[in-house]
Design a protein around this motif. Sequence first.
Motif, PDB file in Angstrom:
ATOM      1  N   PRO A   1      -7.515  32.932  47.567  1.00  0.00           N
ATOM      2  CA  PRO A   1      -7.515  34.024  46.596  1.00  0.00           C
ATOM      3  C   PRO A   1      -6.139  34.091  45.941  1.00  0.00           C
ATOM      4  O   PRO A   1      -5.147  33.651  46.536  1.00  0.00           O
ATOM      5  CB  PRO A   1      -7.790  35.265  47.451  1.00  0.00           C
ATOM      6  CG  PRO A   1      -7.305  34.899  48.812  1.00  0.00           C
ATOM      7  CD  PRO A   1      -7.489  33.414  48.959  1.00  0.00           C
ATOM      8  N   VAL A   2      -6.084  34.609  44.737  1.00  0.00           N
ATOM      9  CA  VAL A   2      -4.811  34.758  44.037  1.00  0.00           C
ATOM     10  C   VAL A   2      -4.298  36.173  44.242  1.00  0.00           C
ATOM     11  O   VAL A   2      -4.969  37.147  43.918  1.00  0.00           O
ATOM     12  CB  VAL A   2      -4.956  34.453  42.536  1.00  0.00           C
ATOM     13  CG1 VAL A   2      -3.652  34.761  41.797  1.00  0.00           C
ATOM     14  CG2 VAL A   2      -5.334  32.990  42.334  1.00  0.00           C
ATOM     15  N   PHE A   3      -3.094  36.276  44.824  1.00  0.00           N
ATOM     16  CA  PHE A   3      -2.420  37.559  45.014  1.00  0.00           C
ATOM     17  C   PHE A   3      -1.070  37.491  44.296  1.00  0.00           C
ATOM     18  O   PHE A   3      -0.292  36.559  44.514  1.00  0.00           O
ATOM     19  CB  PHE A   3      -2.178  37.858  46.496  1.00  0.00           C
ATOM     20  CG  PHE A   3      -3.431  38.039  47.307  1.00  0.00           C
ATOM     21  CD1 PHE A   3      -4.579  38.563  46.744  1.00  0.00           C
ATOM     22  CD2 PHE A   3      -3.463  37.693  48.643  1.00  0.00           C
ATOM     23  CE1 PHE A   3      -5.736  38.740  47.483  1.00  0.00           C
ATOM     24  CE2 PHE A   3      -4.602  37.866  49.409  1.00  0.00           C
ATOM     25  CZ  PHE A   3      -5.744  38.389  48.823  1.00  0.00           C
ATOM     26  N   THR A   4      -0.791  38.473  43.452  1.00  0.00           N
ATOM     27  CA  THR A   4       0.491  38.547  42.744  1.00  0.00           C
ATOM     28  C   THR A   4       0.809  37.215  42.061  1.00  0.00           C
ATOM     29  O   THR A   4       1.887  36.643  42.214  1.00  0.00           O
ATOM     30  CB  THR A   4       1.642  38.928  43.710  1.00  0.00           C
ATOM     31  OG1 THR A   4       1.182  39.928  44.615  1.00  0.00           O
ATOM     32  CG2 THR A   4       2.825  39.497  42.921  1.00  0.00           C
ATOM     33  N   ALA A   5      -0.181  36.696  41.355  1.00  0.00           N
ATOM     34  CA  ALA A   5      -0.032  35.491  40.527  1.00  0.00           C
ATOM     35  C   ALA A   5       0.283  34.231  41.319  1.00  0.00           C
ATOM     36  O   ALA A   5       0.850  33.279  40.795  1.00  0.00           O
ATOM     37  CB  ALA A   5       1.028  35.699  39.454  1.00  0.00           C
ATOM     38  N   SER A   6      -0.098  34.197  42.616  1.00  0.00           N
ATOM     39  CA  SER A   6       0.167  33.000  43.407  1.00  0.00           C
ATOM     40  C   SER A   6      -0.848  32.925  44.550  1.00  0.00           C
ATOM     41  O   SER A   6      -1.738  33.769  44.655  1.00  0.00           O
ATOM     42  CB  SER A   6       1.595  33.015  43.956  1.00  0.00           C
ATOM     43  OG  SER A   6       1.907  31.784  44.578  1.00  0.00           O
ATOM     44  N   TYR A   7      -0.710  31.895  45.402  1.00  0.00           N
ATOM     45  CA  TYR A   7      -1.588  31.759  46.560  1.00  0.00           C
ATOM     46  C   TYR A   7      -1.304  32.878  47.549  1.00  0.00           C
ATOM     47  O   TYR A   7      -0.253  33.533  47.534  1.00  0.00           O
ATOM     48  CB  TYR A   7      -1.409  30.404  47.239  1.00  0.00           C
ATOM     49  CG  TYR A   7       0.008  29.889  47.264  1.00  0.00           C
ATOM     50  CD1 TYR A   7       1.029  30.586  47.911  1.00  0.00           C
ATOM     51  CD2 TYR A   7       0.346  28.709  46.610  1.00  0.00           C
ATOM     52  CE1 TYR A   7       2.324  30.111  47.922  1.00  0.00           C
ATOM     53  CE2 TYR A   7       1.648  28.231  46.614  1.00  0.00           C
ATOM     54  CZ  TYR A   7       2.626  28.935  47.275  1.00  0.00           C
ATOM     55  OH  TYR A   7       3.916  28.473  47.284  1.00  0.00           O
ATOM     56  N   SER A   8      -2.236  33.088  48.461  1.00  0.00           N
ATOM     57  CA  SER A   8      -2.048  34.138  49.460  1.00  0.00           C
ATOM     58  C   SER A   8      -1.053  33.688  50.519  1.00  0.00           C
ATOM     59  O   SER A   8      -0.844  32.486  50.756  1.00  0.00           O
ATOM     60  CB  SER A   8      -3.388  34.486  50.127  1.00  0.00           C
ATOM     61  OG  SER A   8      -3.795  33.438  50.994  1.00  0.00           O
TER      62      SER A   8
ATOM     63  N   ALA B   1      -9.724  35.917  34.678  1.00  0.00           N
ATOM     64  CA  ALA B   1      -9.336  34.549  34.331  1.00  0.00           C
ATOM     65  C   ALA B   1      -7.837  34.429  34.072  1.00  0.00           C
ATOM     66  O   ALA B   1      -7.296  33.320  34.064  1.00  0.00           O
ATOM     67  CB  ALA B   1     -10.121  34.095  33.099  1.00  0.00           C
ATOM     68  N   ARG B   2      -7.142  35.546  33.872  1.00  0.00           N
ATOM     69  CA  ARG B   2      -5.692  35.488  33.628  1.00  0.00           C
ATOM     70  C   ARG B   2      -4.942  34.898  34.827  1.00  0.00           C
ATOM     71  O   ARG B   2      -3.822  34.418  34.693  1.00  0.00           O
ATOM     72  CB  ARG B   2      -5.145  36.882  33.317  1.00  0.00           C
ATOM     73  CG  ARG B   2      -5.607  37.459  31.999  1.00  0.00           C
ATOM     74  CD  ARG B   2      -4.775  38.674  31.619  1.00  0.00           C
ATOM     75  NE  ARG B   2      -4.860  39.735  32.598  1.00  0.00           N
ATOM     76  CZ  ARG B   2      -5.794  40.673  32.616  1.00  0.00           C
ATOM     77  NH1 ARG B   2      -6.747  40.685  31.691  1.00  0.00           N
ATOM     78  NH2 ARG B   2      -5.785  41.622  33.540  1.00  0.00           N
ATOM     79  N   HIS B   3      -5.557  34.952  35.997  1.00  0.00           N
ATOM     80  CA  HIS B   3      -4.902  34.432  37.202  1.00  0.00           C
ATOM     81  C   HIS B   3      -5.095  32.928  37.385  1.00  0.00           C
ATOM     82  O   HIS B   3      -4.565  32.351  38.330  1.00  0.00           O
ATOM     83  CB  HIS B   3      -5.435  35.150  38.440  1.00  0.00           C
ATOM     84  CG  HIS B   3      -5.122  36.609  38.485  1.00  0.00           C
ATOM     85  ND1 HIS B   3      -3.838  37.094  38.434  1.00  0.00           N
ATOM     86  CD2 HIS B   3      -5.946  37.691  38.560  1.00  0.00           C
ATOM     87  CE1 HIS B   3      -3.867  38.424  38.493  1.00  0.00           C
ATOM     88  NE2 HIS B   3      -5.125  38.805  38.563  1.00  0.00           N
TER      89      HIS B   3
ATOM     90  N   ALA C   1      -8.943  21.371  38.732  1.00  0.00           N
ATOM     91  CA  ALA C   1      -8.822  22.498  39.660  1.00  0.00           C
ATOM     92  C   ALA C   1      -9.861  23.537  39.258  1.00  0.00           C
ATOM     93  O   ALA C   1     -10.135  23.723  38.070  1.00  0.00           O
ATOM     94  CB  ALA C   1      -7.416  23.087  39.591  1.00  0.00           C
ATOM     95  N   VAL C   2     -10.428  24.213  40.229  1.00  0.00           N
ATOM     96  CA  VAL C   2     -11.528  25.142  39.949  1.00  0.00           C
ATOM     97  C   VAL C   2     -11.091  26.565  40.232  1.00  0.00           C
ATOM     98  O   VAL C   2     -10.690  26.894  41.350  1.00  0.00           O
ATOM     99  CB  VAL C   2     -12.772  24.796  40.793  1.00  0.00           C
ATOM    100  CG1 VAL C   2     -13.905  25.778  40.486  1.00  0.00           C
ATOM    101  CG2 VAL C   2     -13.222  23.363  40.528  1.00  0.00           C
ATOM    102  N   PHE C   3     -11.182  27.403  39.193  1.00  0.00           N
ATOM    103  CA  PHE C   3     -10.889  28.827  39.352  1.00  0.00           C
ATOM    104  C   PHE C   3     -12.148  29.618  39.061  1.00  0.00           C
ATOM    105  O   PHE C   3     -12.858  29.342  38.085  1.00  0.00           O
ATOM    106  CB  PHE C   3      -9.784  29.272  38.394  1.00  0.00           C
ATOM    107  CG  PHE C   3      -9.416  30.722  38.545  1.00  0.00           C
ATOM    108  CD1 PHE C   3      -8.511  31.131  39.511  1.00  0.00           C
ATOM    109  CD2 PHE C   3     -10.006  31.689  37.737  1.00  0.00           C
ATOM    110  CE1 PHE C   3      -8.188  32.474  39.668  1.00  0.00           C
ATOM    111  CE2 PHE C   3      -9.693  33.031  37.884  1.00  0.00           C
ATOM    112  CZ  PHE C   3      -8.783  33.417  38.855  1.00  0.00           C
ATOM    113  N   ALA C   4     -12.433  30.602  39.892  1.00  0.00           N
ATOM    114  CA  ALA C   4     -13.590  31.466  39.691  1.00  0.00           C
ATOM    115  C   ALA C   4     -13.137  32.916  39.655  1.00  0.00           C
ATOM    116  O   ALA C   4     -12.571  33.416  40.634  1.00  0.00           O
ATOM    117  CB  ALA C   4     -14.615  31.258  40.804  1.00  0.00           C
TER     118      ALA C   4
END
Length: 204
Positions: free
Chosen positions: A86-93, A122-124, A147-150
């Motif tokens: 998951p993306v937290f604060t514009a980065s990986y957890s 989608a901004r992340h 790379a896959v973003f959902a």
Amino acid sequence: MKQRTLVVVSAGLSRPSSTRLLADRLSAAAVDAAGGLGVRLEVRVIELRDLAHDLMNHLLTGFPPGPLAAALDAVESADAVIAVTPVFTASYSGLFKSFFDVLGRDALVDRPVLIAATGGTARHSLALEHAVRPMFAYLRAVTVPTAVFASSEDWGGDEGEGQLRGRINRAADELAREVERRDPATVRDPFALTTSFEELLAGG
């Protein structure tokens, strides 16, 4: 048919988790794509949520508890890896980063890795390119181009689902091709003797 192993690392925190859902879709697509190339993928899923306490203990003591040690061994011996955060604060957890922090320094050298992430909007999505991909480049893994973003909107509606499915299939195809063209992964035993007993005696 060739036999290979695929380890899926999911850093989702909730149950059910969109991160795990994306991980499952990616692994299923990879199995299908590899099968079309004559490769049977044996899949193992690692839920980092279940290893959170073990990770902290390892960071503090330097010794991985049993379940974490087994997970690390699985990644080190895998022929390919799918890593989803998951993306937290514009980065990986932090949980995702902690797991790869304690992985062996050379564990992913020349190993095919498919990176993916989930987030609210989608901004992340750029987190994959400015945070996740550079981390795996540092580990000298071979990250597939796609790379896959959902985001949340990708899970609802035919258009979003269709676009996500297309990205998943493209990334899975890329990973399958990387696995097919490589020999099986080998893990060097750090305690294995590289010199025969006779040679040791002769040297003495």
